[in-house]
Design an enzyme around this catalytic site. Structure first.
Site, mmCIF file in Angstrom:
data_model
loop_
_atom_site.group_PDB
_atom_site.id
_atom_site.type_symbol
_atom_site.label_atom_id
_atom_site.label_comp_id
_atom_site.label_asym_id
_atom_site.label_seq_id
_atom_site.Cartn_x
_atom_site.Cartn_y
_atom_site.Cartn_z
ATOM 1 N N ASP A 110 -1.357 4.997 4.546
ATOM 2 C CA ASP A 110 -2.334 5.882 3.919
ATOM 3 C C ASP A 110 -3.442 6.266 4.917
ATOM 4 O O ASP A 110 -3.927 5.413 5.660
ATOM 5 C CB ASP A 110 -2.949 5.133 2.728
ATOM 6 N N GLU A 169 14.340 -7.668 12.114
ATOM 7 C CA GLU A 169 15.717 -7.211 12.040
ATOM 8 C C GLU A 169 15.789 -5.856 11.326
ATOM 9 O O GLU A 169 15.011 -5.601 10.402
ATOM 10 C CB GLU A 169 16.499 -8.245 11.238
HETATM 11 C C1 NOJ Z 1 -4.243 9.432 0.366
HETATM 12 C C2 NOJ Z 1 -3.527 9.124 -0.902
HETATM 13 O O1 NOJ Z 1 -2.304 9.788 -0.917
HETATM 14 C C3 NOJ Z 1 -4.437 9.534 -2.016
HETATM 15 O O2 NOJ Z 1 -3.780 9.505 -3.249
HETATM 16 C C4 NOJ Z 1 -5.640 8.643 -2.002
HETATM 17 O O3 NOJ Z 1 -6.553 9.055 -2.985
HETATM 18 C C5 NOJ Z 1 -6.327 8.691 -0.647
HETATM 19 N N1 NOJ Z 1 -5.408 8.607 0.431
HETATM 20 C C6 NOJ Z 1 -7.286 7.554 -0.495
HETATM 21 O O4 NOJ Z 1 -6.587 6.360 -0.365
#
Ligand code: NOJ
Length: 764
Positions: free
Chosen positions: A427, A480
């Site tokens: 993320d 692995e």
């Molecule tokens: C990107 C994620 O896809 C989104 O849903 C989220 O609100 C933000 N990052 C913050 O984590």
């Protein structure tokens, strides 16, 4: 750092290695570029040339590395030919004098990086042929001996240096990255075999300024599963609910794995299901190593993973390293410990500006709207420091300059890898590192909140972020199988995005430039070209994606008008709402194009049902923090997160037996339920199943693209292997070329292709 090396970080083609073969001792082929590159010195500034020539018995290979911009450009120009990059034959030539060569198996295992490679007897030459790229280092003595010594003891895929040398003040090392299974015991006579996972050439340049850097030879496209995989995103809270609370859960995923196997996906990526107060639907993690009771237990995760693997479906876990929840133990400890404590140094706490510290430390805005700083009340009951949160106030940003944070995330990665996870979707992968001094920054008015079109943002795409992924890359290589790191990095171009997938960083990055491309033939051609140049240039596959849980579903988005671009969600008061029929027709055609492209593709749950964005959610049902933080000005992302319809006639369309659903489902979704589409050959579900089956049958993910001319400006036409794809993005029907229609995104009659329709053809 030298200007040339800076450029690597700034978006210039990052790998600049040129390999040239000798035909035999004394018979070197030197092309013009090579001559241009020769003769330079390894010194600060100017043109840097690193040259290594085997002086050993084989006289095999010369490796040049040049980081001067001029040569970078030449290399880049040559790589702007995706078909050549992806279609080179595997070469294996007789070793003109050395005492080793690639194994015979390798010759037939073209394009397969999992082949065996014989390493040399002590003192001999060594060479690895790898999809027309060859590195041979004829070093004698110390380094090979060291390799042999290390081979005996190395386990679990440690990197192995198998050749090194020095010239002109530059040190060179070629490194073979192996995996645990790829390390069989050494053979007799000093030879050893390892499975070649990836070949990496690095060079450390010692200049008068003692500049040290490394450049990597992009590994030639290999056979790792993720290079061609179709990966299906599960948004767990909206997938299937077995507990009856109206929120989907992990047992719900397990219960529907057969549906996904039937659809034909290679992997699933699950949005976060870890412990979380759910302020941002799980992207606010309070405990990275546990499952939130809303979604089940760790045992449920293990069961789901085992069941997925039993169906040959891999499992990718969502990792949220930019920020935690404010309920995370570390953040609670930081609040309690006060200013100056080691606990506060795990996050980004700063004193405020102004006489009383009442002004935030800088002017940054949260992605969700409003200021990116929140002031805390200290133990004495008075307002004190501020902490940074690029997203909601409940999502404090970690300080990634703190080694403790880095170590904690290594632990978290291992936790899921040890359980068998096949990789991570990372993320906000462009956000972890912030610019030194946290300088003020005002985004342009039309800026995309996640950094889509902006350059030089002090919280996106900082150079230091890449070290984190190099570290993780090495960590994953210890495991692995081919574990994968996929970057969620919102960057303006494929060239920029490719910096996240250089051969020692992540493996994939979401192709958001592709997702954001409007429905137009020129635009589509351009982004496909750019993608097939930029990603393969660093040895990564391009990815393709049209929908996810953060954007308007493409069955609606592709019919949006210019007056309502896709930015921040659509709702009842949005101007220019999409016409559903047009949106669905375009979405089916767009997916038909996407799934014919070489590389890896991502699908978002529900797109295989043709689900549109839910536009008319009532205000009081909305839950996205964007909606709240902008006072309802931005609708946000709830419209693409409405729970799936499984069965037309059951409560909540089979999403939950109790009929509960955390967001209301539109009544018209009965017709889109999976069971209603299953037996209908013209349904979107049937189209997706056929697309995935034919994509696999024709190995399109591993193929290459050749544009076809002569169809007019509004038509996309290309060939990938034995499949010809034609898509009509214009306003008039167009004549179809000769060929049998393998599949079509909509009705096709009488030899002409209707508007907003795409077909796959095979030779008649
Ligand atoms: C990107 C994620 O896809 C989104 O849903 C989220 O609100 C933000 N990052 C913050 O984590």
């Amino acid at each position: 750092m030298q200007p040339g090396l800076d450029a690597l970080e700034d978006g210039a083609p990052p790998e600049v290695l040129e390999l040239h073969e000798d035909r035999g001792p004394g018979d070197r082929r030197i092309d013009r570029d090579e001559q241009l590159m020769r003769g330079g010195e390894c010194a600060a500034g100017g043109e840097h040339v690193v040259e290594e020539e085997d002086a050993g018995s084989g006289g095999e290979v010369v490796v040049h590395l040049d980081d001067s911009l001029a040569v970078l450009q030449r290399v880049a120009d040559r790589r702007r030919r995706p078909r050549q990059l992806s279609g080179l034959p595997h070469r294996h030539e007789a070793d003109p004098g050395g005492d080793r060569r690639c194994s015979g198996e390798e010759e037939t295992a073209s394009f397969d990086p999992g082949h065996d490679v014989e390493l040399p007897r002590e003192g001999g030459d060594q060479r690895i042929d790898h999809r027309a790229q060859r590195v041979g280092v004829g070093e004698e003595g110390r380094d090979v001996a060291e390799l042999h010594a290390r081979l005996g003891v190395v386990r679990h895929g440690a990197d192995q240096r198998f050749g090194a040398g020095e010239s002109g003040g530059c040190r060179h090392a070629a490194t073979l990255l192996a995996t645990p299974t790829a390390l069989p015991p050494a053979l007799g006579g000093g030879n050893a075999k390892v499975g070649c996972k990836r070949l990496q050439y690095s060079v450390a340049m010692t200049t008068p300024d003692t500049v040290t850097s490394s450049a990597l030879l992009a590994d030639a496209p290999g056979s790792e599963w993720w290079r061609t995989a179709v990966i299906y995103q599960i948004y767990p809270r909206s997938f299937a609910d077995t507990s009856g609370d109206g929120i989907g859960d992990l047992p719900g995923v397990t219960a529907h794995l057969d549906d996904l196997a039937e659809l034909g996906v290679d992997a699933i990526w699950l949005s976060p299901f870890m412990r979380s107060p759910q302020k941002d639907a799980g992207y606010d993690v309070a405990d990275y190593c546990d499952v939130d009771p809303l979604f089940g237990t760790l045992a449920d995760f293990d069961e789901m993973l085992e069941a997925a693997h039993a169906r040959d479906i891999r499992v990718i876990v969502d990792l949220v390293p930019n920020h935690s929840s404010d309920q995370h133990t570390w953040f609670q400890q930081a609040l309690a410990a006060g200013p100056g404590s080691v606990e506060r140094q795990r996050y980004i706490f700063r004193e405020g500006r102004g006489l009383e510290g009442e002004v935030p430390p800088n002017n940054w805005e949260s992605v969700f709207g409003g200021p990116a700083w929140t002031r805390v009340i200290e133990a004495d009951g008075r307002p004190g420091q501020w902490y940074l949160h690029l997203f909601d106030t409940s999502q404090p940003d970690f300080d990634w300059s703190n080694e403790e944070v880095r170590e904690e995330f290594r632990r978290i990665l291992r936790f899921w890898l040890d359980r068998g996870a096949d990789g991570f979707r990372v993320d906000v992968a462009h956000g972890l590192v912030k610019a030194e001094g946290l300088p003020d920054y005002t985004p342009p008015a039309d800026a995309d909140s996640m950094g889509g079109a902006e350059a030089d943002v002090p919280y996106w795409g900082q150079a230091g972020v890449h070290d984190v992924y190099r570290d993780w890359n090495r960590l994953l290589a210890e495991y692995e199988g081919d574990r994968v790191l996929a970057a969620e990095a919102w960057l303006p171009t494929a060239d920029k995005t490719a910096l996240w997938v250089r051969s020692d960083e992540m493996h994939q990055a979401f192709n958001f430039p592709y997702l954001q491309t409007p429905w137009g033939a020129d635009e589509l051609r351009e982004v496909i070209d750019e993608s097939l140049r930029a990603f393969p240039a660093v040895g990564a596959p391009s990815t393709w994606v049209l929908s996810n849980h953060d954007v308007v579903r493409h069955a609606s988005r592709l019919a949006l008008t210019a007056e309502n671009p896709q930015g921040h969600g659509i709702g009842p008061k949005s101007a220019g709402k999409p016409i559903p029929d047009v949106g669905l027709r375009r979405a089916r055609a767009a997916t038909t194009v996407m799934l014919a492209l070489p590389g890896s593709a991502y699908l978002y749950q529900g797109e295989e049902l043709g689900l549109p964005e839910v536009v008319d959610l009532p205000d009081d049902a909305r839950q996205d923090p964007t909606w709240f933080r902008t006072g309802g000005e931005r609708y946000g992302r709830d419209g693409c997160r409405v729970p799936l319809p499984w069965t037309a006639d059951d409560p909540a369309f089979g999403f939950s037996q109790t009929g509960a659903s955390w967001l209301p489902q539109p009544a018209e979704w009965a017709a889109l339920a999976r069971d209603a589409q299953r037996g209908d050959g013209s349904s979107t579900l049937s189209l997706y199943r056929t697309l995935l089956a034919e994509r696999r049958a024709h190995a399109l993910g591993a193929g290459s693209l050749e544009w076809l001319d002569g169809f007019g400006d509004d038509v996309i036409a290309f060939r990938n292997g034995g499949v010809t794809v034609v898509a009509n993005l214009g306003s008039e029907p167009v004549a179809l070329p000769a060929g049998d229609i393998l599949l079509a995104s909509g009705p096709v009659e009488g030899g002409s292709l209707p508007v907003d329709t795409a077909v796959w053809l095979t030779e008649a």
